[in-house]
Design an enzyme around this catalytic site. Structure first.
Site, PDB file in Angstrom:
ATOM      1  N   ASN A   1      50.002  40.867  48.743  1.00  0.00           N
ATOM      2  CA  ASN A   1      49.981  40.915  50.220  1.00  0.00           C
ATOM      3  C   ASN A   1      51.054  40.067  50.879  1.00  0.00           C
ATOM      4  O   ASN A   1      51.599  40.445  51.916  1.00  0.00           O
ATOM      5  CB  ASN A   1      48.584  40.571  50.750  1.00  0.00           C
ATOM      6  CG  ASN A   1      48.170  39.159  50.435  1.00  0.00           C
ATOM      7  OD1 ASN A   1      48.467  38.641  49.363  1.00  0.00           O
ATOM      8  ND2 ASN A   1      47.496  38.526  51.355  1.00  0.00           N
TER       9      ASN A   1
ATOM     10  N   CYS B   1      44.472  37.329  53.365  1.00  0.00           N
ATOM     11  CA  CYS B   1      43.142  36.853  52.954  1.00  0.00           C
ATOM     12  C   CYS B   1      42.452  36.120  54.092  1.00  0.00           C
ATOM     13  O   CYS B   1      41.224  36.026  54.124  1.00  0.00           O
ATOM     14  CB  CYS B   1      43.277  35.953  51.741  1.00  0.00           C
ATOM     15  SG  CYS B   1      44.417  34.599  52.039  1.00  0.00           S
TER      16      CYS B   1
ATOM     17  N   GLU C   1      42.142  31.239  44.002  1.00  0.00           N
ATOM     18  CA  GLU C   1      42.124  31.561  45.440  1.00  0.00           C
ATOM     19  C   GLU C   1      41.774  33.026  45.549  1.00  0.00           C
ATOM     20  O   GLU C   1      42.555  33.882  45.123  1.00  0.00           O
ATOM     21  CB  GLU C   1      43.507  31.306  46.059  1.00  0.00           C
ATOM     22  CG  GLU C   1      43.980  29.874  45.982  1.00  0.00           C
ATOM     23  CD  GLU C   1      43.138  28.922  46.807  1.00  0.00           C
ATOM     24  OE1 GLU C   1      42.445  29.387  47.738  1.00  0.00           O
ATOM     25  OE2 GLU C   1      43.159  27.727  46.504  1.00  0.00           O
TER      26      GLU C   1
ATOM     27  N   SER D   1      41.918  38.917  43.877  1.00  0.00           N
ATOM     28  CA  SER D   1      40.551  39.316  44.219  1.00  0.00           C
ATOM     29  C   SER D   1      39.513  38.463  43.484  1.00  0.00           C
ATOM     30  O   SER D   1      39.792  37.894  42.420  1.00  0.00           O
ATOM     31  CB  SER D   1      40.353  40.783  43.847  1.00  0.00           C
ATOM     32  OG  SER D   1      40.553  40.936  42.453  1.00  0.00           O
TER      33      SER D   1
ATOM     34  N   GLU E   1      44.718  24.360  47.037  1.00  0.00           N
ATOM     35  CA  GLU E   1      46.179  24.327  46.966  1.00  0.00           C
ATOM     36  C   GLU E   1      46.690  23.489  48.119  1.00  0.00           C
ATOM     37  O   GLU E   1      45.932  23.054  48.972  1.00  0.00           O
ATOM     38  CB  GLU E   1      46.726  25.753  47.044  1.00  0.00           C
ATOM     39  CG  GLU E   1      46.303  26.616  45.881  1.00  0.00           C
ATOM     40  CD  GLU E   1      47.026  27.961  45.862  1.00  0.00           C
ATOM     41  OE1 GLU E   1      47.115  28.612  46.918  1.00  0.00           O
ATOM     42  OE2 GLU E   1      47.510  28.355  44.776  1.00  0.00           O
TER      43      GLU E   1
HETATM   44  P1  NAD Z   1      44.183  41.434  42.267  1.00  0.00           P
HETATM   45  O1  NAD Z   1      43.109  40.471  41.913  1.00  0.00           O
HETATM   46  O2  NAD Z   1      44.002  42.854  41.926  1.00  0.00           O
HETATM   47  O3  NAD Z   1      45.561  40.997  41.558  1.00  0.00           O
HETATM   48  C1  NAD Z   1      46.133  39.727  41.748  1.00  0.00           C
HETATM   49  C2  NAD Z   1      47.047  39.422  40.572  1.00  0.00           C
HETATM   50  O4  NAD Z   1      46.251  39.314  39.385  1.00  0.00           O
HETATM   51  C3  NAD Z   1      48.090  40.497  40.278  1.00  0.00           C
HETATM   52  O5  NAD Z   1      49.283  39.878  39.846  1.00  0.00           O
HETATM   53  C4  NAD Z   1      47.454  41.276  39.145  1.00  0.00           C
HETATM   54  O6  NAD Z   1      48.373  41.935  38.319  1.00  0.00           O
HETATM   55  C5  NAD Z   1      46.774  40.157  38.385  1.00  0.00           C
HETATM   56  N1  NAD Z   1      45.670  40.583  37.519  1.00  0.00           N
HETATM   57  C6  NAD Z   1      44.884  41.681  37.625  1.00  0.00           C
HETATM   58  N2  NAD Z   1      43.976  41.707  36.630  1.00  0.00           N
HETATM   59  C7  NAD Z   1      44.185  40.585  35.896  1.00  0.00           C
HETATM   60  C8  NAD Z   1      43.557  40.024  34.754  1.00  0.00           C
HETATM   61  N3  NAD Z   1      42.526  40.627  34.170  1.00  0.00           N
HETATM   62  N4  NAD Z   1      44.029  38.861  34.275  1.00  0.00           N
HETATM   63  C9  NAD Z   1      45.056  38.216  34.871  1.00  0.00           C
HETATM   64  N5  NAD Z   1      45.698  38.692  35.951  1.00  0.00           N
HETATM   65  C10 NAD Z   1      45.256  39.859  36.456  1.00  0.00           C
HETATM   66  O7  NAD Z   1      44.456  41.213  43.801  1.00  0.00           O
HETATM   67  P2  NAD Z   1      45.444  42.027  44.739  1.00  0.00           P
HETATM   68  O8  NAD Z   1      44.856  43.382  44.956  1.00  0.00           O
HETATM   69  O9  NAD Z   1      46.825  41.903  44.217  1.00  0.00           O
HETATM   70  O10 NAD Z   1      45.384  41.171  46.099  1.00  0.00           O
HETATM   71  C11 NAD Z   1      44.384  41.311  47.060  1.00  0.00           C
HETATM   72  C12 NAD Z   1      43.314  40.256  46.883  1.00  0.00           C
HETATM   73  O11 NAD Z   1      43.888  38.955  46.913  1.00  0.00           O
HETATM   74  C13 NAD Z   1      42.297  40.256  48.011  1.00  0.00           C
HETATM   75  O12 NAD Z   1      41.016  40.107  47.456  1.00  0.00           O
HETATM   76  C14 NAD Z   1      42.654  39.024  48.835  1.00  0.00           C
HETATM   77  O13 NAD Z   1      41.600  38.448  49.556  1.00  0.00           O
HETATM   78  C15 NAD Z   1      43.122  38.112  47.768  1.00  0.00           C
HETATM   79  N6  NAD Z   1      43.955  37.043  48.311  1.00  0.00           N
HETATM   80  C16 NAD Z   1      43.432  35.786  48.396  1.00  0.00           C
HETATM   81  C17 NAD Z   1      44.190  34.753  48.927  1.00  0.00           C
HETATM   82  C18 NAD Z   1      43.642  33.353  49.025  1.00  0.00           C
HETATM   83  O14 NAD Z   1      44.430  32.439  49.272  1.00  0.00           O
HETATM   84  N7  NAD Z   1      42.360  33.129  48.849  1.00  0.00           N
HETATM   85  C19 NAD Z   1      45.481  35.021  49.385  1.00  0.00           C
HETATM   86  C20 NAD Z   1      45.971  36.312  49.288  1.00  0.00           C
HETATM   87  C21 NAD Z   1      45.206  37.326  48.741  1.00  0.00           C
END
Ligand code: NAD
Length: 478
Positions: free
Chosen positions: A149, A281, A247, A226, A459
């Site tokens: 994002n 997020c 996060e 996520s 963080e």
């Molecule tokens: P995602 O969890 O699908 O992926 C995030 C990252 O994790 C990607 O690089 C992905 O390739 C990697 N990943 C996926 N499966 C994995 C595994 N099994 N092991 C290790 N790495 C793995 O999230 P997304 O769809 O890229 O982003 C959206 C989500 O991120 C939303 O839920 C949003 O709320 C969250 N988010 C949170 C924050 C925060 O600061 N809390 C900030 C931005 C986004």
């Protein structure tokens, strides 16, 4: 077609398997680049080069590390336009947003931690006849895994403190938006970052990410993404006793009282609902409004949102851009259907948009729903798109109850001019970050993170430097 490469041991390299993933331009719904589909062998090379680089990097002076990181920050600034164009094309966010927020923040992250490390100090504890001092040492090889994002913004938010603290890093950006991480690799080479200190490996989470989670040489994982994936990482990494910073998702409430600064509130509520297509997020997705101004708010909010027609990311005139991927676009549309099935009334949007010449892109009109209770899926599950619900409340107690009624606890926004109420609500709301009469105003020194299923750890500032170091206490008797 641009072919993205991994950055391992200071070089740009193709993936070992020669397999690539398609990278889409969401404004057009077309493939425009290829990114490595890295696997175990690529991960092994990256971890090994990080391991070999650790001794020298961790024992270098903080001034030396700071100097190189400042050079990286300067190069990001010099390439601001190129990076903004790349981010906007890759993610679908409006070009003006990438210019104004994403890229300046990426250089600010490097600059902030380059300076912070020169101010990071340890403690001494005096006792009768003895003194203790605590030194903080880098962990070793760490991995930084980031989402799509805010691609460069969040990737650099992790890498910068890890490097500043003397760790070497294997970074894995999202496979959905790999372009600016690739451009960062080139910047690191230009800045003279020693080989192996930062390695950027591209690939799928369920393939490459899993390898990193389980790798014995990786001492810590800093993850943003996520809640589901955060749980999977913890399942593998916790029994290996890795340090974890997670996060994760949110379902943030905006609590709006009748005594707020109305103009300021409505302007910010529009931003916090639909900024970056609702894909931040920290976006407020559950808008709770005091009943006496509910109808007025509804009418004004809907009127402004109706004018936010999404358009192609590269056009200066697009107030909103495209949703990041086809998969995510379909997920958001499915939640609009769920909201209807749950009895929600769509006040605005609720449909896909097809701008002329960009009909295959992934656009969704800003969507506002009313008439749903707290327990339905629309109010419980993270949609992460231009989709918000609005609800009325009568008392402070009811507002807090509604605000806290989810598994998430990332952020909350409170709008009121009543000072006592503002402090009281801030104390009672279950969130790691609370904004009063503002939204997304950030001081990089403050702890950033969520509670409940939104996060583990913090963080930002010295919290991040503490995460990326291990304290060691030394006791001397006189
Ligand atoms: P995602 O969890 O699908 O992926 C995030 C990252 O994790 C990607 O690089 C992905 O390739 C990697 N990943 C996926 N499966 C994995 C595994 N099994 N092991 C290790 N790495 C793995 O999230 P997304 O769809 O890229 O982003 C959206 C989500 O991120 C939303 O839920 C949003 O709320 C969250 N988010 C949170 C924050 C925060 O600061 N809390 C900030 C931005 C986004």
């Amino acid at each position: 077609m641009i072919e993205i490469q991994n950055y391992i041991n200071g070089e740009l390299r193709p993936p070992h398997s020669k397999e690539y993933l398609d990278v889409f331009n969401p404004s057009k719904g077309e493939v425009y680049a290829k990114a490595p589909s890295s696997d175990l062998k690529d991960a092994e090379s990256a971890v090994e080069s990080a391991r070999l680089a650790f001794k020298k990097w961790s024992s270098s002076s903080s001034e030396y590390r700071s100097e190189i990181m400042l050079r990286i920050a300067d190069l990001i600034d010099q390439k601001h336009e190129e990076l903004a164009q790349a981010e906007s094309k890759d993610n679908g966010k409006p070009i003006w947003l990438a210019r104004m927020v994403d890229i300046p923040r990426a250089s600010a992250n490097f600059r902030f931690f380059a300076k912070a490390i020169t101010q990071f100090s340890s403690h001494a504890y005096e006792m009768p006849g003895a003194i203790n001092y605590t030194i903080r040492q880098p962990l070793g090889v760490v991995s930084c895994i980031s989402p799509w994002n805010l691609p460069l913004y969040l990737f650099s938010w992790k890498i910068a403190p890890a490097l500043a603290a003397g760790n070497t890093v294997v970074g894995k950006p999202s496979e959905v938006t790999p372009m600016t991480a690739y451009l960062l690799s080139r910047i690191c080479i230009e800045a003279g970052l020693p080989p192996g200190v930062l390695n950027i490996v591209h690939g799928r989470g369920d393939k490459l990410g899993e390898v990193l989670n389980a790798h014995k040489r990786i001492k810590a994982i800093s993850f943003t993404g996520s809640t589901r994936v955060g749980g999977e990482i913890a399942k593998t990494a916790a029994p290996l006793f890795k340090k974890l910073s997670l996060e994760m998702g949110g379902k943030n409430p905006n609590i709006i009282f009748a005594d707020c600064d109305y103009e300021k509130m409505i302007k910010n509520t529009i931003r916090s609902s639909f900024g970056n297509q609702g894909q931040i997020c920290l976006c407020g997705s559950r808008i709770l409004v005091e009943r006496s101004i509910y109808e007025q708010f509804k009418s004004d909010f809907v009127k402004i949102a109706q004018n936010l027609t999404p358009g192609p990311a590269h056009l200066e005139t697009s107030k909103m851009g495209a949703i990041v991927s086809k998969e995510h676009y379909e997920k958001i549309l499915s939640y609009i259907e769920i909201a209807k099935e749950e009895g929600g009334k769509i006040l605005c949007g609720g449909y896909a948009v097809h701008p002329e010449g960009f009909e295959s892109g992934y656009y969704i009109a800003p969507t506002i729903v009313e008439g749903l209770d707290q327990n339905c899926r629309s109010n419980q599950e993270e949609v992460f798109g231009p989709f918000v619900t609005i609800q009325a409340f009568d008392t402070e107690e009811e507002a807090i109850e509604m605000a806290n009624a989810t598994q998430y606890g990332l952020s909350a926004t409170i709008w009121t001019q009543n000072l006592s109420r503002a402090h009281l609500m801030a104390k009672k709301v279950e969130a790691g970050i609370v904004w009063i009469n503002t939204w997304l105003l950030r001081d990089l020194r403050t702890p950033f993170g969520g509670i409940k299923q939104s996060g583990v750890g913090r963080e930002g500032g010295f919290d991040a430097l503490e995460f990326f170091t291990e304290p060691k206490n030394v006791c001397i008797e006189f």
